[in-house]
Every structure is written in structure tokens, then in C-alpha cells.
Motif scaffolding. Structure first.
Motif, mmCIF file in Angstrom:
data_model
loop_
_atom_site.group_PDB
_atom_site.id
_atom_site.type_symbol
_atom_site.label_atom_id
_atom_site.label_comp_id
_atom_site.label_asym_id
_atom_site.label_seq_id
_atom_site.Cartn_x
_atom_site.Cartn_y
_atom_site.Cartn_z
ATOM 1 N N GLY A 1 0.836 -1.190 0.000
ATOM 2 C CA GLY A 1 0.000 0.000 0.000
ATOM 3 C C GLY A 1 0.866 1.232 0.000
ATOM 4 O O GLY A 1 2.075 1.172 0.257
ATOM 5 N N LEU A 2 0.249 2.364 -0.272
ATOM 6 C CA LEU A 2 0.972 3.627 -0.333
ATOM 7 C C LEU A 2 0.893 4.305 1.034
ATOM 8 O O LEU A 2 -0.177 4.713 1.482
ATOM 9 N N VAL A 3 2.042 4.411 1.690
ATOM 10 C CA VAL A 3 2.152 4.946 3.058
ATOM 11 C C VAL A 3 3.004 6.208 3.013
ATOM 12 O O VAL A 3 4.041 6.226 2.347
ATOM 13 N N PHE A 4 2.571 7.272 3.717
ATOM 14 C CA PHE A 4 3.392 8.483 3.702
ATOM 15 C C PHE A 4 4.046 8.789 5.046
ATOM 16 O O PHE A 4 4.896 9.675 5.130
ATOM 17 N N ASN A 5 3.700 8.038 6.089
ATOM 18 C CA ASN A 5 4.375 8.255 7.371
ATOM 19 C C ASN A 5 4.036 7.112 8.318
ATOM 20 O O ASN A 5 2.941 6.538 8.253
ATOM 21 N N ILE A 6 4.967 6.779 9.184
ATOM 22 C CA ILE A 6 4.710 5.889 10.319
ATOM 23 C C ILE A 6 5.173 6.643 11.556
ATOM 24 O O ILE A 6 6.361 6.911 11.717
ATOM 25 N N LYS B 1 -2.040 6.962 2.038
ATOM 26 C CA LYS B 1 -2.398 7.992 1.062
ATOM 27 C C LYS B 1 -3.803 7.755 0.509
ATOM 28 O O LYS B 1 -4.241 6.621 0.341
ATOM 29 N N GLY B 2 -4.483 8.863 0.196
ATOM 30 C CA GLY B 2 -5.775 8.808 -0.456
ATOM 31 C C GLY B 2 -6.924 9.159 0.466
ATOM 32 O O GLY B 2 -7.034 8.607 1.560
ATOM 33 N N CYS B 3 -7.756 10.106 0.041
ATOM 34 C CA CYS B 3 -8.933 10.484 0.819
ATOM 35 C C CYS B 3 -10.016 10.970 -0.134
ATOM 36 O O CYS B 3 -9.721 11.720 -1.079
ATOM 37 N N PRO B 4 -11.282 10.573 0.086
ATOM 38 C CA PRO B 4 -12.358 11.051 -0.786
ATOM 39 C C PRO B 4 -12.785 12.484 -0.485
ATOM 40 O O PRO B 4 -13.446 13.115 -1.301
ATOM 41 N N LEU B 5 -12.418 13.000 0.695
ATOM 42 C CA LEU B 5 -12.816 14.348 1.100
ATOM 43 C C LEU B 5 -11.687 15.345 0.835
ATOM 44 O O LEU B 5 -10.533 14.969 0.729
ATOM 45 N N ARG C 1 -1.510 8.956 -4.785
ATOM 46 C CA ARG C 1 -0.271 8.753 -5.558
ATOM 47 C C ARG C 1 0.872 9.440 -4.809
ATOM 48 O O ARG C 1 0.629 10.342 -3.999
ATOM 49 N N PRO C 2 2.106 9.047 -5.074
ATOM 50 C CA PRO C 2 3.226 9.782 -4.483
ATOM 51 C C PRO C 2 3.237 11.229 -4.971
ATOM 52 O O PRO C 2 2.880 11.507 -6.122
ATOM 53 N N GLN C 3 3.644 12.150 -4.091
ATOM 54 C CA GLN C 3 3.691 13.565 -4.451
ATOM 55 C C GLN C 3 5.042 14.165 -4.079
ATOM 56 O O GLN C 3 5.589 13.841 -3.025
ATOM 57 N N MET C 4 5.518 15.053 -4.943
ATOM 58 C CA MET C 4 6.736 15.783 -4.676
ATOM 59 C C MET C 4 6.403 17.071 -3.932
ATOM 60 O O MET C 4 5.421 17.749 -4.248
ATOM 61 N N ALA C 5 7.207 17.408 -2.935
ATOM 62 C CA ALA C 5 7.057 18.661 -2.203
ATOM 63 C C ALA C 5 8.442 19.271 -2.016
ATOM 64 O O ALA C 5 9.464 18.582 -2.096
ATOM 65 N N GLY D 1 4.690 9.616 0.129
ATOM 66 C CA GLY D 1 4.085 8.375 -0.348
ATOM 67 C C GLY D 1 5.100 7.386 -0.846
ATOM 68 O O GLY D 1 5.887 7.677 -1.757
ATOM 69 N N LYS D 2 5.121 6.217 -0.216
ATOM 70 C CA LYS D 2 6.038 5.151 -0.621
ATOM 71 C C LYS D 2 5.291 3.819 -0.556
ATOM 72 O O LYS D 2 4.550 3.551 0.387
ATOM 73 N N GLU D 3 5.499 2.993 -1.575
ATOM 74 C CA GLU D 3 4.877 1.668 -1.590
ATOM 75 C C GLU D 3 5.575 0.788 -0.557
ATOM 76 O O GLU D 3 6.794 0.605 -0.611
ATOM 77 N N ARG D 4 4.784 0.271 0.400
ATOM 78 C CA ARG D 4 5.363 -0.569 1.454
ATOM 79 C C ARG D 4 4.496 -1.805 1.635
ATOM 80 O O ARG D 4 3.278 -1.760 1.491
ATOM 81 N N SER D 5 5.135 -2.903 1.975
ATOM 82 C CA SER D 5 4.400 -4.150 2.176
ATOM 83 C C SER D 5 3.869 -4.215 3.601
ATOM 84 O O SER D 5 4.354 -3.532 4.512
ATOM 85 N N VAL D 6 2.870 -5.059 3.786
ATOM 86 C CA VAL D 6 2.318 -5.299 5.122
ATOM 87 C C VAL D 6 3.409 -5.778 6.064
ATOM 88 O O VAL D 6 3.517 -5.322 7.211
#
Length: 310
Positions: free
Chosen positions: A12-17, A35-39, A53-57, A116-121
Motif C-alpha cells: 500500500g501507499l504509506v506516507f508516514n509511520i 495515502k488517499g482520501c475522498p474528502l 499517488r506519491p507527491q513531490m514537495a 508516499g512510498k509503496e510498502r508491504s504489510v
């Protein structure tokens, strides 16, 4: 029945732990932000969570300067990074389709940030499990948050299943705006739910979040009636000019009346996270508004009074 070996491979796409949190469920917790929110809440303190999706800042305060560094400039395949008068200019629009984002790896000062980084369970749970001692002593565990973690349904469910196999207590922070069937699958894997109720009026909700709240309130009602033994904390971020009035507070109280397994918390508006909008080259939608002292406490008291809470 789920296969534990397959669950551990799900990504899944995770941006922080975030470790050692005490505000995202009982006890000491590790929070996995997805990552990802409908609101699109106008006060969102995690704008980097919204896109799926991953984003550059870009944090200009960390930038060494093009004259002294400039390693990122030749790496960008789109020519979107350049020296303008001795300052670094970045056009982040091409980043949405960039397959490499090598410029962030080239930056020694970490002024270029990839959210955002793809990380495994398995990868995520190995990080979470390092603090198992704190969870057992405090009654804490893992909380999945976002964004809306249930938007990444397969990842969220696999993460919860594997956490339960490792005897890690689980919680979720949710906006409630996902199909009911997803909630129905997730609920048996959870020890706690933190559910945001921002407003009871559909039109007001849509004006300030981009979507109405019909699905959200329907999911809350079904969750409370279908899983009466699951502890639920309903939370309202109290936002100036949106839901800080008496009638909205009382309507939330009426919504929650009669549910013994539900607690409630009014959260005072804050401006934490506004700097991230600058990093993402966005304007903060609420500008300079502030919440007067005591308003969140008044909302809390009105909700409790309407519910008949002690």
C-alpha cells in the motif's frame, strides 16, 4: 480464509509511520498514515494524504541553494527544476506522472520530499512490532490513519489481519466515506474505531469537504448497530464558521444518543500542518481564521447534554 503469507506481501501507499502517539486511540500507539482520501476538508492538516499517488514537495528552508549544490537540477527528466536568480524553482506539475522522482534522492539536504512510498504489510508490521513492549504496558497498539485508510481496502484489511495474528491491538481513524461492505469486513479486525463526524447537514458538509455526508452518517449508524461491542470514539474537529454553533452540536448529540459503547470528543481547530501546503505549492483554504478559546469545550458540553451523558 485469508492466507498469512499472501497478506504479508500486500502493498500500500504509506506516507508516514509515527511512533509513540497518545492521541490516536488508547495507550501508546504507532500510527500508519496511508495515502488517499475522498474528502477535501478545507482545514485538513495532512494535505499530503489526499492524493492516491506519491507527491513531490519542496521545503525551501532546507535548500542549500543552486550555487552551492544544484544536484537535483540535472537529474530532473522534465527540466522542471531550475535556478532562478540564485533560488531553486520547482514546477511540480510533471511530478504527477514522473516514474523516478530521482531528484529527491539527489538532494543531500532533503529539501525535496516525496510523500508516499509503496510498502508491504510485512515491512510496516515489522516497524510497528518494535514497540510491542509499550503497547502491552499501556493498552496501546497500531492505528491506521490517513487520508482514509479504507480507500486502500486490500492493504488495510491485510494489515489489520496480520496485526491481529501478531497480537497487536488495532484501531482506525476514518472519515466514514467508503462502501459499507468495506467497514463490515474491517470491523471484526478492530479493537477501536475513531470516527469523524464533521457536520450533520449534507449541504454544509459538501460545501466544506467536497462531498455530502449521507454515506458517512449511514455507515456510522450501521456500524453502531451492527457491532455494539466495538468501542467507537466519535470526534468532531470544531471549525470556525462551519460547525461551532449550538444547533450543530446538539444535532450531533441527538445522533449519538442511546449508544452506550460510543464516546465523544470535540477537537479544537488548529493550524498545524499549514506549512505543508506551502511545500506542496498550495494555498491553505481557511486562511487566517482562528477558534476563540472555550468554543470546543462548549460544543463538547452541548453534545454531552443532548446525549444525556454523565
Amino acid at each position: 480464509m485469508s492466507n498469512p503469507f499472501e497478506d504479508r506481501k500486500v502493498t500500500g501507499l504509506v506516507f508516514n509511520i509515527q511512533k509513540y502517539s497518545v492521541h490516536d486511540g488508547p495507550g501508546i500507539r504507532t500510527v500508519v498514515f496511508t495515502k488517499g482520501c475522498p474528502l477535501r476538508c478545507r482545514w485538513c492538516s495532512n494535505p499530503e494524504s489526499q492524493e492516491s499517488r506519491p507527491q513531490m514537495a519542496f521545503n525551501p528552508g532546507r535548500c542549500i541553494s543552486p550555487a552551492k549544490c544544484g544536484y537535483c537540477i540535472p537529474v530532473c527528466p522534465h527540466g522542471a527544476i531550475r535556478d532562478e536568480g540564485g533560488s531553486l524553482f520547482i514546477d511540480c506539475n510533471p511530478c504527477a506522472t514522473c516514474a523516478s522522482l530521482d531528484c529527491a534522492r539527489a538532494c543531500p539536504a532533503q529539501s525535496l520530499i516525496v510523500y508516499g512510498k509503496e510498502r508491504s504489510v510485512e515491512d510496516v508490521l515489522n516497524v510497528v512490532a518494535r514497540d510491542a513492549m509499550f503497547y502491552s504496558r499501556s493498552g496501546g497498539g497500531m492505528t491506521i490513519s490517513g487520508g482514509e485508510p479504507l480507500l486502500q481496502k486490500n492493504f488495510a484489511l491485510a494489515l489489520l489481519r496480520e496485526a491481529r495474528r501478531r497480537r497487536i491491538r488495532t484501531a482506525i481513524e476514518t472519515c466514514g466515506c467508503v462502501p459499507w461492505e468495506t467497514f463490515e469486513e474491517a470491523a471484526p479486525l478492530l479493537n477501536n474505531v475513531l470516527f469523524d463526524v464533521k457536520h450533520t447537514d449534507p449541504a454544509k458538509h459538501k460545501e466544506h469537504t467536497g462531498m455530502d455526508n449521507e454515506r458517512i452518517l449511514a455507515n456510522l449508524s450501521r456500524l453502531l448497530t451492527s457491532f455494539p461491542d466495538l468501542p467507537v470514539l466519535v470526534r468532531t474537529p470544531v471549525i470556525p464558521g462551519f460547525n461551532d454553533d449550538d444547533e450543530t452540536a446538539r444535532s450531533i448529540g441527538r445522533l449519538l444518543k442511546g449508544y452506550a459503547h460510543v464516546s465523544y470528543e470535540a477537537l479544537p481547530y488548529h493550524r498545524l500542518g499549514t506549512q505543508k501546503y506551502m511545500f506542496l505549492a498550495r494555498e491553505y483554504p481557511l486562511g487566517e481564521v482562528s477558534l476563540p478559546a472555550g468554543v470546543a469545550e462548549r460544543v463538547q458540553a452541548l453534545v454531552d447534554e443532548e446525549r444525556g451523558a454523565a
